[in-house]
Design a protein around this motif. Structure first.
Motif, PDB file in Angstrom:
ATOM      1  N   GLN A  10       0.678  -1.430  -0.114  1.00 49.45           N
ATOM      2  CA  GLN A  10      -0.064   0.086   0.022  1.00 49.45           C
ATOM      3  C   GLN A  10       0.835   1.458   0.027  1.00 49.45           C
ATOM      4  OE1 GLN A  10      -3.834  -0.412   0.281  1.00 49.45           O
ATOM      5  NE2 GLN A  10      -2.871  -2.347  -0.614  1.00 49.45           N
ATOM      6  N   VAL A  11       0.043   2.417  -0.125  1.00 44.83           N
ATOM      7  CA  VAL A  11       0.963   3.734  -0.226  1.00 44.83           C
ATOM      8  C   VAL A  11       0.394   4.307   0.976  1.00 44.83           C
ATOM      9  CG1 VAL A  11       1.320   5.763  -1.361  1.00 44.83           C
ATOM     10  CG2 VAL A  11       1.348   3.595  -2.615  1.00 44.83           C
ATOM     11  N   LEU A  12       1.324   4.935   1.899  1.00 43.96           N
ATOM     12  CA  LEU A  12       0.674   6.097   2.838  1.00 43.96           C
ATOM     13  C   LEU A  12       1.151   7.265   2.748  1.00 43.96           C
ATOM     14  CD1 LEU A  12      -0.589   6.486   5.619  1.00 43.96           C
ATOM     15  CD2 LEU A  12       1.862   5.926   6.674  1.00 43.96           C
ATOM     16  N   MET A  13       0.253   8.241   2.547  1.00 48.99           N
ATOM     17  CA  MET A  13       0.566   9.596   2.129  1.00 48.99           C
ATOM     18  C   MET A  13       0.407  10.776   3.060  1.00 48.99           C
ATOM     19  SD  MET A  13      -0.764  11.513  -1.377  1.00 48.99           S
ATOM     20  CE  MET A  13       0.457  10.447  -2.294  1.00 48.99           C
ATOM     21  N   LYS A  14       0.986  11.489   3.518  1.00 50.67           N
ATOM     22  CA  LYS A  14       0.545  12.667   4.577  1.00 50.67           C
ATOM     23  C   LYS A  14       0.715  13.981   3.686  1.00 50.67           C
ATOM     24  CE  LYS A  14       1.650  14.707   9.012  1.00 50.67           C
ATOM     25  NZ  LYS A  14       2.345  14.593  10.062  1.00 50.67           N
ATOM     26  N   LEU A  15      -0.201  14.617   3.639  1.00 46.31           N
ATOM     27  CA  LEU A  15      -0.407  15.888   3.016  1.00 46.31           C
ATOM     28  C   LEU A  15      -0.743  17.194   3.981  1.00 46.31           C
ATOM     29  CD1 LEU A  15      -2.505  13.868   1.167  1.00 46.31           C
ATOM     30  CD2 LEU A  15      -1.728  15.465  -0.542  1.00 46.31           C
ATOM     31  N   GLU A  21       5.892   4.219   0.200  1.00 42.43           N
ATOM     32  CA  GLU A  21       5.377   3.081  -0.598  1.00 42.43           C
ATOM     33  C   GLU A  21       5.762   1.850  -0.028  1.00 42.43           C
ATOM     34  OE1 GLU A  21       5.999   3.467  -5.074  1.00 42.43           O
ATOM     35  OE2 GLU A  21       6.782   5.513  -4.458  1.00 42.43           O
ATOM     36  N   GLY A  22       5.005   0.600  -0.412  1.00 39.66           N
ATOM     37  CA  GLY A  22       5.419  -0.709   0.184  1.00 39.66           C
ATOM     38  C   GLY A  22       5.159  -0.901   1.602  1.00 39.66           C
ATOM     39  N   VAL A  23       4.317  -0.300   2.064  1.00 40.10           N
ATOM     40  CA  VAL A  23       3.517  -0.378   3.495  1.00 40.10           C
ATOM     41  C   VAL A  23       2.700  -1.434   3.466  1.00 40.10           C
ATOM     42  CG1 VAL A  23       4.313   2.015   4.091  1.00 40.10           C
ATOM     43  CG2 VAL A  23       1.770   1.603   3.415  1.00 40.10           C
ATOM     44  N   SER A  24       2.266  -1.928   4.936  1.00 35.51           N
ATOM     45  CA  SER A  24       1.128  -2.861   4.896  1.00 35.51           C
ATOM     46  C   SER A  24       0.262  -2.145   5.669  1.00 35.51           C
ATOM     47  CB  SER A  24       1.766  -4.221   5.368  1.00 35.51           C
ATOM     48  OG  SER A  24       2.454  -4.917   4.696  1.00 35.51           O
ATOM     49  N   LEU A  25      -1.218  -2.786   5.609  1.00 35.26           N
ATOM     50  CA  LEU A  25      -2.439  -2.152   6.221  1.00 35.26           C
ATOM     51  C   LEU A  25      -2.937  -3.550   6.584  1.00 35.26           C
ATOM     52  CD1 LEU A  25      -4.386  -0.157   7.111  1.00 35.26           C
ATOM     53  CD2 LEU A  25      -5.666  -0.444   5.102  1.00 35.26           C
ATOM     54  N   SER A  72      -0.045  -8.773  19.073  1.00 35.36           N
ATOM     55  CA  SER A  72       0.413  -9.657  18.322  1.00 35.36           C
ATOM     56  C   SER A  72       1.029  -9.189  17.000  1.00 35.36           C
ATOM     57  CB  SER A  72      -0.260 -10.986  18.191  1.00 35.36           C
ATOM     58  OG  SER A  72      -1.483 -10.521  17.348  1.00 35.36           O
ATOM     59  N   LEU A  73       0.239  -8.029  16.598  1.00 36.32           N
ATOM     60  CA  LEU A  73       0.466  -7.491  15.380  1.00 36.32           C
ATOM     61  C   LEU A  73       1.654  -6.452  15.459  1.00 36.32           C
ATOM     62  CD1 LEU A  73      -2.841  -6.907  13.209  1.00 36.32           C
ATOM     63  CD2 LEU A  73      -0.899  -8.380  12.873  1.00 36.32           C
ATOM     64  N   GLN A  74       1.613  -5.798  16.538  1.00 37.74           N
ATOM     65  CA  GLN A  74       2.687  -4.689  16.669  1.00 37.74           C
ATOM     66  C   GLN A  74       4.191  -5.236  16.970  1.00 37.74           C
ATOM     67  OE1 GLN A  74       1.105  -2.575  20.120  1.00 37.74           O
ATOM     68  NE2 GLN A  74       0.064  -1.198  18.916  1.00 37.74           N
ATOM     69  N   LYS A  75       4.243  -6.556  17.464  1.00 38.15           N
ATOM     70  CA  LYS A  75       5.642  -7.301  17.762  1.00 38.15           C
ATOM     71  C   LYS A  75       6.649  -6.890  16.427  1.00 38.15           C
ATOM     72  CE  LYS A  75       7.542 -11.577  19.364  1.00 38.15           C
ATOM     73  NZ  LYS A  75       7.244 -12.617  19.712  1.00 38.15           N
ATOM     74  N   ASP A  76       7.724  -6.300  16.666  1.00 33.46           N
ATOM     75  CA  ASP A  76       8.652  -6.373  15.509  1.00 33.46           C
ATOM     76  C   ASP A  76       8.147  -5.647  14.546  1.00 33.46           C
ATOM     77  OD1 ASP A  76      10.231  -8.108  17.267  1.00 33.46           O
ATOM     78  OD2 ASP A  76       9.334 -10.039  16.271  1.00 33.46           O
ATOM     79  N   LYS A  77       7.239  -4.663  14.554  1.00 31.16           N
ATOM     80  CA  LYS A  77       6.781  -3.895  13.325  1.00 31.16           C
ATOM     81  C   LYS A  77       6.850  -2.328  13.963  1.00 31.16           C
ATOM     82  CE  LYS A  77       3.477  -7.317  11.122  1.00 31.16           C
ATOM     83  NZ  LYS A  77       3.679  -8.196  12.223  1.00 31.16           N
ATOM     84  N   GLU A  78       7.162  -1.332  12.715  1.00 32.09           N
ATOM     85  CA  GLU A  78       7.114  -0.099  12.919  1.00 32.09           C
ATOM     86  C   GLU A  78       5.842   0.264  12.687  1.00 32.09           C
ATOM     87  OE1 GLU A  78       9.285   3.911  11.117  1.00 32.09           O
ATOM     88  OE2 GLU A  78       9.932   1.740  10.405  1.00 32.09           O
ATOM     89  N   ILE A  79       5.065   0.928  13.602  1.00 31.07           N
ATOM     90  CA  ILE A  79       3.648   1.448  13.488  1.00 31.07           C
ATOM     91  C   ILE A  79       3.900   2.706  12.718  1.00 31.07           C
ATOM     92  CG2 ILE A  79       1.334   1.795  14.560  1.00 31.07           C
ATOM     93  CD1 ILE A  79       2.386  -1.051  14.552  1.00 31.07           C
ATOM     94  N   LEU A  80       3.057   3.011  11.593  1.00 33.47           N
ATOM     95  CA  LEU A  80       3.344   4.384  11.036  1.00 33.47           C
ATOM     96  C   LEU A  80       2.196   5.353  11.480  1.00 33.47           C
ATOM     97  CD1 LEU A  80       4.532   3.277   7.786  1.00 33.47           C
ATOM     98  CD2 LEU A  80       6.015   4.155   9.411  1.00 33.47           C
ATOM     99  N   GLN A  98      -7.338  -0.258  12.990  1.00 34.48           N
ATOM    100  CA  GLN A  98      -6.146  -0.503  11.763  1.00 34.48           C
ATOM    101  C   GLN A  98      -4.896   0.073  11.958  1.00 34.48           C
ATOM    102  OE1 GLN A  98      -9.214   1.387   8.639  1.00 34.48           O
ATOM    103  NE2 GLN A  98      -8.473  -0.334   7.715  1.00 34.48           N
ATOM    104  N   LEU A  99      -4.002  -0.557  11.443  1.00 30.86           N
ATOM    105  CA  LEU A  99      -2.463  -0.169  11.692  1.00 30.86           C
ATOM    106  C   LEU A  99      -1.769  -0.183  10.494  1.00 30.86           C
ATOM    107  CD1 LEU A  99      -1.620  -2.846  14.710  1.00 30.86           C
ATOM    108  CD2 LEU A  99      -2.280  -0.311  14.942  1.00 30.86           C
ATOM    109  N   VAL A 100      -1.089   0.918  10.003  1.00 30.76           N
ATOM    110  CA  VAL A 100      -0.296   0.898   8.982  1.00 30.76           C
ATOM    111  C   VAL A 100       0.949   0.527   9.378  1.00 30.76           C
ATOM    112  CG1 VAL A 100       0.523   2.342   6.835  1.00 30.76           C
ATOM    113  CG2 VAL A 100      -1.724   2.567   7.814  1.00 30.76           C
ATOM    114  N   VAL A 101       1.878  -0.458   9.015  1.00 28.88           N
ATOM    115  CA  VAL A 101       3.209  -0.819   9.408  1.00 28.88           C
ATOM    116  C   VAL A 101       4.225  -0.595   8.266  1.00 28.88           C
ATOM    117  CG1 VAL A 101       2.163  -2.045  11.182  1.00 28.88           C
ATOM    118  CG2 VAL A 101       2.940  -3.076   9.182  1.00 28.88           C
ATOM    119  N   LYS A 102       5.654  -0.560   8.475  1.00 33.58           N
ATOM    120  CA  LYS A 102       6.595  -0.795   7.794  1.00 33.58           C
ATOM    121  C   LYS A 102       7.144  -2.099   8.020  1.00 33.58           C
ATOM    122  CE  LYS A 102       9.199   0.888   4.499  1.00 33.58           C
ATOM    123  NZ  LYS A 102       8.755   0.789   3.031  1.00 33.58           N
TER     124      LYS A 102
END
Length: 416
Positions: free
Chosen positions: A307-312, A377-381, A394-402, A412-416
């Motif tokens: 997915q794409v995460l965009m901040k405007l 680009e290349g993030v996961s939702l 369980s989802l937050q483990k070893d992930k960078e929460i954006l 919903q969590l957008v992670v790198k």
């Protein structure tokens, strides 16, 4: 009348087609319409044909021959007589593809895509229908392009329901076994159109709605609707029953078992949907119906990759207000971005979306003249329905929460 839908995995080879026969023999096939997808990964192979046509036409013929060989190998395994007319018929279908690409003058990718890609379904159903007749399971092959009529917004069409209803009512005898294609229809000029990737489920629902079917069954290589995709999550559990509303929520967030558009026509006429295993056809699977809720009530995990995460934010630090948001959504719509999550503050607006048609950089060029834009680009939702603390942890483990967003039932969590 019942509607059965078999996906590409169920007919990927001769053994798969023979297994479909066994499924029908176990569950019965009287008064049944069978919707069949393209075989195996042949839709991807047909996409390669389209891509060679636009990038290097010298490779197009070889790409077509490769798909033909794949289907010919299946024919050889199914039909002992190498002079059986089915061989000539399948070659004729691929000759149609080659012929179209020779005379076509349209430079529009989406138009060409739709004229080529649906031949995967035409070929698969022609083979299955011929094999059924060969083993004396008498059936009627239907060209769904003559039944399902759409607009000409190629690759992302809308249904002309009134004309489709009229065609199906006139064209289908409910007392026979029929075999037809998923995924495709045709526009007012009789050019082929497609209902979107994985659109065969939607085809089954359209046919069910117009036929007032008693039920729809989607036959999969999984036991039914699971609370998580087993490719990404361990210990996925079967959901025995879910309501239309819950299934629509899961589909909206990206659950891959049921196509997002499939459920609306079924809900309108309260036609139950069953998702069952073609490996164990007598198992109960999952039933989607009216007012059933969800059973068992456990967290349901959905992931969308790439997915794409965009901040405007505004260039002058002014508020992001209704006019800005309206303008942003129009641009996202115009560039065919599938929005999955939004979050806004006084001076910024974050959006996570699917760059479905590869038009991200066009969008960025337009936005950068009006906003300060930061994108990844290349993030996961990840989406969790009916979440609890353990599920989130369980989802937050070893992930960078954006980015994180919570509601009463959904996080919903957008992670790198």
């Amino acid at each position: 009348m019942r509607i059965f839908k078999f996906g590409g995995a169920s007919v990927k080879d001769a053994a798969g087609i023979k297994n479909v026969v066994e499924v029908l023999r176990q569950v019965g096939y009287e008064n049944t319409l069978v919707v069949i997808s393209a075989m195996g990964k042949s839709t991807n192979a047909m996409e390669t044909v389209v891509n060679t046509y636009f990038k290097d036409k010298t490779e197009t013929s070889a790409a077509i021959q490769e798909v033909l060989k794949y289907h010919n190998d299946i024919l050889i395994d199914l039909f002992e007589n190498e002079n059986h007319p089915i061989f000539k018929k399948i070659k004729g279908l691929f000759d149609e593809v080659q012929g179209f690409l020779i005379w076509n003058k349209s430079p529009k990718y989406n138009f060409v895509y739709d004229q080529v890609i649906g031949y995967g379904e035409l070929v698969s159903t022609t083979i299955v229908s011929a094999y059924f007749n060969e083993i004396e399971i008498k059936n009627n092959w239907l060209d769904v392009r003559e039944l399902i009529k759409t607009d000409d917004n190629y690759r992302d069409v809308s249904i002309h329901w009134e004309k489709t209803q009229e065609n199906i009512t006139k064209g289908i005898d409910k007392k026979q076994l029929h075999i037809t294609q998923g995924f495709i229809g045709s526009d007012d000029n009789n050019f082929m159109t497609t209902l979107g990737r994985e659109g065969s489920d939607y085809s089954a629902a359209i046919l069910a709605y117009c036929l007032n079917a008693t039920e729809v069954t989607i036959w999969k290589d999984v036991p039914g609707v699971l609370n998580a995709d087993p490719r990404y999550f361990e210990n996925a559990q079967l959901l025995n029953q879910i309501s239309y509303r819950e299934a629509i929520e899961l589909a909206f967030y990206g659950a891959s078992v049921i196509h997002p558009k499939t459920l609306q026509p079924l809900q309108r006429k309260e036609i139950p949907l069953h998702v069952k295993s073609f490996i164990h056809p007598l198992d109960k699977g999952t039933t989607v119906g009216k007012g059933i809720g969800i059973e068992p009530k456990i967290p349901c995990f959905i992931v969308k990759k790439n997915q794409v995460l965009m901040k405007l934010s505004s260039l002058d630090f002014s508020f992001i207000v209704e006019d800005n948001i309206s303008q942003l959504f129009k641009l996202l719509h115009d560039h065919k971005m599938k929005v999955d999550l939004i979050q806004n503050s006084a001076i910024s607006f974050s959006v996570c979306f699917d760059n479905k048609f590869g038009r991200l950089h066009e969008l960025l060029d337009t936005l950068k003249g009006k906003f300060k834009v930061v994108h990844q680009e290349g993030v996961s939702l990840y989406t969790i329905r009916h979440f609890d603390t353990e599920a989130i942890t369980s989802l937050q483990k070893d992930k960078e929460i954006l980015l994180e967003q919570r509601g009463k039932e959904t996080v919903q969590l957008v992670v790198k």
